[in-house]
Design a protein around this motif. Sequence first.
Motif, mmCIF file in Angstrom:
data_model
loop_
_atom_site.group_PDB
_atom_site.id
_atom_site.type_symbol
_atom_site.label_atom_id
_atom_site.label_comp_id
_atom_site.label_asym_id
_atom_site.label_seq_id
_atom_site.Cartn_x
_atom_site.Cartn_y
_atom_site.Cartn_z
ATOM 1 N N VAL A 97 55.614 51.391 36.840
ATOM 2 C CA VAL A 97 54.572 52.527 36.931
ATOM 3 C C VAL A 97 53.604 52.738 38.073
ATOM 4 O O VAL A 97 53.054 53.369 38.385
ATOM 5 C CB VAL A 97 54.149 53.238 35.830
ATOM 6 C CG1 VAL A 97 55.476 54.009 34.648
ATOM 7 C CG2 VAL A 97 53.164 51.930 34.545
ATOM 8 N N GLY A 98 53.308 51.268 37.478
ATOM 9 C CA GLY A 98 51.937 50.587 37.987
ATOM 10 C C GLY A 98 51.792 50.998 39.641
ATOM 11 O O GLY A 98 51.008 50.993 39.911
ATOM 12 N N LYS A 99 53.438 50.380 40.218
ATOM 13 C CA LYS A 99 54.129 50.047 41.638
ATOM 14 C C LYS A 99 54.325 51.796 41.808
ATOM 15 O O LYS A 99 54.272 51.916 43.031
ATOM 16 C CB LYS A 99 54.630 49.081 41.846
ATOM 17 C CG LYS A 99 54.005 47.770 41.602
ATOM 18 C CD LYS A 99 53.241 47.882 42.953
ATOM 19 C CE LYS A 99 52.763 45.873 42.874
ATOM 20 N NZ LYS A 99 51.972 45.582 43.406
ATOM 21 N N THR A 100 54.628 52.463 41.350
ATOM 22 C CA THR A 100 54.951 54.163 41.700
ATOM 23 C C THR A 100 53.267 54.512 42.560
ATOM 24 O O THR A 100 53.170 55.044 43.248
ATOM 25 C CB THR A 100 55.577 54.935 40.572
ATOM 26 O OG1 THR A 100 57.259 54.550 40.516
ATOM 27 C CG2 THR A 100 55.805 56.451 40.736
ATOM 28 N N ALA A 101 52.622 54.345 41.024
ATOM 29 C CA ALA A 101 51.280 54.782 41.466
ATOM 30 C C ALA A 101 50.827 54.061 42.761
ATOM 31 O O ALA A 101 50.049 54.149 43.855
ATOM 32 C CB ALA A 101 50.320 53.791 40.825
ATOM 33 N N SER A 102 51.072 52.766 43.270
ATOM 34 C CA SER A 102 50.383 52.038 44.087
ATOM 35 C C SER A 102 50.988 52.800 45.839
ATOM 36 O O SER A 102 50.867 52.951 46.446
ATOM 37 C CB SER A 102 50.698 50.161 44.046
ATOM 38 O OG SER A 102 50.674 49.929 45.249
ATOM 39 N N LEU A 194 39.167 43.262 42.225
ATOM 40 C CA LEU A 194 38.923 44.336 43.469
ATOM 41 C C LEU A 194 39.931 43.883 44.376
ATOM 42 O O LEU A 194 41.003 44.519 44.716
ATOM 43 C CB LEU A 194 37.654 44.867 43.541
ATOM 44 C CG LEU A 194 37.179 45.135 42.334
ATOM 45 C CD1 LEU A 194 35.429 45.902 42.959
ATOM 46 C CD2 LEU A 194 37.571 46.591 42.353
ATOM 47 N N LEU A 195 39.325 42.392 44.660
ATOM 48 C CA LEU A 195 40.607 42.242 45.269
ATOM 49 C C LEU A 195 41.719 41.528 45.590
ATOM 50 O O LEU A 195 42.687 41.222 46.356
ATOM 51 C CB LEU A 195 40.191 40.796 46.043
ATOM 52 C CG LEU A 195 38.335 40.614 47.237
ATOM 53 C CD1 LEU A 195 37.402 39.737 47.232
ATOM 54 C CD2 LEU A 195 38.449 41.505 48.524
ATOM 55 N N PHE A 196 41.933 41.059 43.998
ATOM 56 C CA PHE A 196 43.654 40.799 43.548
ATOM 57 C C PHE A 196 44.647 41.769 44.081
ATOM 58 O O PHE A 196 46.157 41.916 44.048
ATOM 59 C CB PHE A 196 43.302 40.572 42.962
ATOM 60 C CG PHE A 196 45.124 40.267 41.434
ATOM 61 C CD1 PHE A 196 45.057 38.973 42.215
ATOM 62 C CD2 PHE A 196 45.584 41.358 41.130
ATOM 63 C CE1 PHE A 196 46.621 38.602 41.110
ATOM 64 C CE2 PHE A 196 46.997 40.922 40.747
ATOM 65 C CZ PHE A 196 47.651 39.262 40.818
ATOM 66 N N PHE A 197 43.622 42.483 44.039
ATOM 67 C CA PHE A 197 44.916 43.809 44.816
ATOM 68 C C PHE A 197 45.327 43.553 46.200
ATOM 69 O O PHE A 197 46.393 44.922 46.387
ATOM 70 C CB PHE A 197 44.096 45.863 44.666
ATOM 71 C CG PHE A 197 45.037 46.937 45.326
ATOM 72 C CD1 PHE A 197 45.833 47.016 44.230
ATOM 73 C CD2 PHE A 197 44.540 47.103 45.994
ATOM 74 C CE1 PHE A 197 46.038 48.449 45.030
ATOM 75 C CE2 PHE A 197 45.162 48.154 46.751
ATOM 76 C CZ PHE A 197 45.680 49.189 45.522
ATOM 77 N N ALA A 198 44.352 43.692 47.018
ATOM 78 C CA ALA A 198 44.846 42.799 47.863
ATOM 79 C C ALA A 198 46.359 41.962 48.420
ATOM 80 O O ALA A 198 46.845 42.007 49.563
ATOM 81 C CB ALA A 198 44.252 42.691 49.162
ATOM 82 N N ARG A 340 41.339 57.328 44.605
ATOM 83 C CA ARG A 340 40.562 55.617 43.779
ATOM 84 C C ARG A 340 41.361 55.364 41.990
ATOM 85 O O ARG A 340 41.776 54.353 42.028
ATOM 86 C CB ARG A 340 39.212 56.282 43.341
ATOM 87 C CG ARG A 340 38.315 54.592 42.956
ATOM 88 C CD ARG A 340 36.938 55.318 42.961
ATOM 89 N NE ARG A 340 36.293 55.511 44.515
ATOM 90 C CZ ARG A 340 35.070 55.192 43.840
ATOM 91 N NH1 ARG A 340 34.269 56.285 43.110
ATOM 92 N NH2 ARG A 340 34.669 56.278 45.859
ATOM 93 N N ALA A 341 41.658 56.471 41.528
ATOM 94 C CA ALA A 341 42.254 56.161 40.284
ATOM 95 C C ALA A 341 43.986 55.609 40.705
ATOM 96 O O ALA A 341 43.912 55.171 39.406
ATOM 97 C CB ALA A 341 42.772 57.955 39.522
ATOM 98 N N SER A 346 47.128 51.253 39.482
ATOM 99 C CA SER A 346 48.099 50.422 39.291
ATOM 100 C C SER A 346 47.649 48.670 39.348
ATOM 101 O O SER A 346 48.436 48.239 38.715
ATOM 102 C CB SER A 346 48.717 50.342 41.552
ATOM 103 O OG SER A 346 49.016 49.444 41.835
ATOM 104 N N SER A 347 46.459 48.374 39.852
ATOM 105 C CA SER A 347 45.948 46.972 38.926
ATOM 106 C C SER A 347 45.817 46.816 38.096
ATOM 107 O O SER A 347 46.408 45.923 37.634
ATOM 108 C CB SER A 347 44.638 47.220 39.577
ATOM 109 O OG SER A 347 44.179 47.147 41.042
#
Length: 424
Positions: A97-102, A194-198, A340-341, A346-347
Amino acid sequence: MNAGPRLDRRLGTGDAVVIGLGSMIGAGVFAAFAPAARAAGTGLLVGLALAAVVAYCNATASAQLAAQYPESGGTYVYGRERLGPWWGFLAGWTFVVGKTASCAAMALTFAAYAVPPAWQRPAAVAAVVALVAVNYRGLTRTAQLTRVLLAVVLAALAVAVAAGLSAETADPGRLTDWSAGPHGWYGVLQSAGLLFFAFAGYARLATLGEEVRDPARTIPRAIPLALGITVAGYAAVAVTLLVALGPEGIAGSRTPVADAVAAGPWDWAPPLVGVGAAAASLGALLGLVAGVGRTGLAMARTGDLPRWLAAVHPRHRVPHHAELALGAVVCALVLAADLRALIGFSSFGVLLYYLVANVAAYTQPARHRRWPRALQVAGGAGCVVLAVTLPWSSVVVGVATLAVGAGLRALRRRRPPAPAGHRA
């Protein structure tokens, strides 16, 4: 876990590193530094270091587990094997579900750089359809296209660094100016979250364990190598942005990399950054489709998702039902959701996923260990700390989605088994 058709082992170390780089060096490097600067000012450099440390701990856990369990599914498989079915479900569900959002976030980011606002959502849908089609044709084609996209992205970032450092307004003294922006530990930790998302694409390699040649050797080499290259590149970009724009300039920009290039001496360079950002988003989306599809395949094999998703294409040897279903859901999110959501949600899912990976790796016996358990303790703690820095709305939606998934699994498990010959 071994029932059903198998995937082909076609990827070597070079292909694996390329897929890992393509998954990590995505839209995050073009977008994550602005909110990080608003949270921590020049302290974003500390936040970047913290994010890299947590990512490294998580990467060692994923690599160590992938060497022992070289199957599609990543931490979903590891959680089931080491901790039990519910732990595996937690990892698999949050990843899917998280990576589908990503996926939807990457598609929208691509469109934001590539086309005018009125055309962005249709262009994002077109990108999803095209890249699902590429994955449908087989993973070697995925690796080949990822090489092309990655080359474009790295060229754009190299030009951005050179242009930003050559700007007349460039001031190396900004790297030691800690007077701008908030400096509390919460701000630094928030910037790290926030940077971990990258960084969150490195475990894509673990989800491809069934398609890597000699996985016990290839995956433990490829994951840290891809992560190390990515950290070096992000550090160069962070330093360039601070020197060229300062923390206030980064914090006030929607496109800080493009603004740093515009401050430089080359008029031809800014359009190249837009091309690089679009290519980065496409490369990340390409890797995400491959990883989510294979986790869906693994979950379907055990019945945690509908067994129809466990199909493997007889010719191309890919989980084509899972990838087609993913494409349909992502297209719906692209048409309805806010960027943004999508990133916050995803994070949250990604951090829970890696928490399970660290707990699972901690339980591995000595004969399968490649790194000390202290790294798994640090990685798990880091995941928890970074998760609490997310906006409360992302946490609430994430917890609610997890509860829905757990409820559906519990209902599915309470059903009596279908008679032989009548299973879906």
